[in-house]
Scaffold this motif. Sequence first.
Motif, PDB file in Angstrom:
ATOM      1  N   LEU A 287      -2.341  -7.860  -0.385  1.00 43.55           N
ATOM      2  CA  LEU A 287      -1.819  -6.725   0.382  1.00 43.55           C
ATOM      3  C   LEU A 287      -1.162  -7.176   1.688  1.00 43.55           C
ATOM      4  O   LEU A 287      -0.711  -6.342   2.485  1.00 43.55           O
ATOM      5  CB  LEU A 287      -2.953  -5.733   0.697  1.00 43.55           C
ATOM      6  N   GLY A 288      -1.119  -8.476   1.903  1.00 46.74           N
ATOM      7  CA  GLY A 288      -0.474  -9.002   3.106  1.00 46.74           C
ATOM      8  C   GLY A 288      -1.294  -8.793   4.358  1.00 46.74           C
ATOM      9  O   GLY A 288      -0.754  -8.744   5.464  1.00 46.74           O
ATOM     10  N   GLU A 361      -5.950   0.589  -0.352  1.00 47.54           N
ATOM     11  CA  GLU A 361      -4.524   0.623  -0.739  1.00 47.54           C
ATOM     12  C   GLU A 361      -3.911   2.008  -0.528  1.00 47.54           C
ATOM     13  O   GLU A 361      -2.828   2.141   0.039  1.00 47.54           O
ATOM     14  CB  GLU A 361      -4.369   0.278  -2.223  1.00 47.54           C
ATOM     15  N   HIS A 371       3.557  -1.739   0.210  1.00 46.19           N
ATOM     16  CA  HIS A 371       3.128  -2.769  -0.740  1.00 46.19           C
ATOM     17  C   HIS A 371       3.251  -2.163  -2.129  1.00 46.19           C
ATOM     18  O   HIS A 371       3.265  -0.934  -2.273  1.00 46.19           O
ATOM     19  CB  HIS A 371       1.684  -3.197  -0.466  1.00 46.19           C
TER      20      HIS A 371
END
Length: 389
Positions: A287-288, A361, A371
């Motif tokens: 997810l960075g 998320e 994302h």
Amino acid sequence: MDRSLLMIPGPIEVEPEVLAALAAKPESHVSPAFIERFGRCLERLREVFRAPEGQPFVVAGSGTLAMELAAVNLIEPGDAVLVVNSGYFSDRYVRLLERCGAQVTQVRAPVGHAPALDEVAAALDRQPFKLLVATHVDTSTGVRVPAQELARLARERDVLSLFDGVCATAGERFEQGAWGADVYLTASQKAVGVPPGLALVMVGPRALAVRQARRAPLPSLYCDWLEWLPIMQAYEARRPAYFATPPVNLIAALAVSLEKLLGEGMEAVWARHARMAGAFRAAWQALGLRLVPESAEVAANTLSAIYYPDGVDGSLVGRIRDEGVIVAGGLHPEIRERYFRVGHMGAVRPNDVLATVGAVERALHAAGHKHAAGAGVAAAQGALVGGDE
Ligand SMILES: *Cc1c(COP(=O)(O)O)cnc(C)c1O
């Protein structure tokens, strides 16, 4: 019934059998059934802590009381203590030790790092110390210190060592006897898997001898190991005893949880924590997101501390709650507003990992962080299916 998932670094989700023990009618603290339960609990704790020669103390109170129980017995005014400081709870230990009259020296590291072993060794060589104190996993940063090496450095110099395991015990490998650590302590609501209310302290023979040889009067009755020692010994010998009423339901719940841990086996429990943590880390990376611990080596298996990505703020925690998962905000004063924490200790299973990552998320998406939908869940699932990483 609230069906949200509690994923903070304590209190945690507990097994239904543990809850059932709490809901039972209170039994007499001197009944044969309770004496057997408590006695067995004390024996089992030695196995969970890997402390065959340790003296367990189980006392009503929170983790901070466990910290206090250790400090007030060991420290006399003027004693020199080295604190290996890795964050918020190390700072708390410094305050506590100073109240006991200790002369505290600290080895600190920047946020996200563990203090360097060579700096600890150099500090230990600069002057004599009575005690080295470290936080096994600091709950404010998710940093794990190399406890085995720290215990060795202390032991080599004949210094006592004490580890705050409140966010680690039963989630991270710790072999108190083999590593020569003198005191290891925790509280019931973390990886031990029971609601809050019990302070658990395991005292090795050298530390107990230091208390027995103490000259300065101990200004606390409730915290005195020597008041509790005959009580713990009596229960283990399956005899009734009374000093202060034990929280019988919490101890019954602890008994259930310890049996479950040892039924799974400590090696398997530690490996499961590593596997769940690995799946979480794979998700955060996909997810960075950047972690507070600066390397995989110091990243704990019991929680993740994660910086908010650019453009996202503390409102993320509320958004994740709206998605059905309760996570925690920041705690370390230097970075408090910049990160959040996900606890993953105790009864955490693959399904909980996927549910949590999914909620994070969706919350990130709602907060405008771009994302590919499902990237984190896919990475976690890949790690869970693929094995340890
Ligand atoms: C939670 C925690 C404590 C304090 O425990 P309380 O039960 O809140 O008093 C101490 N040390 C560490 C490492 C913790 O995670």
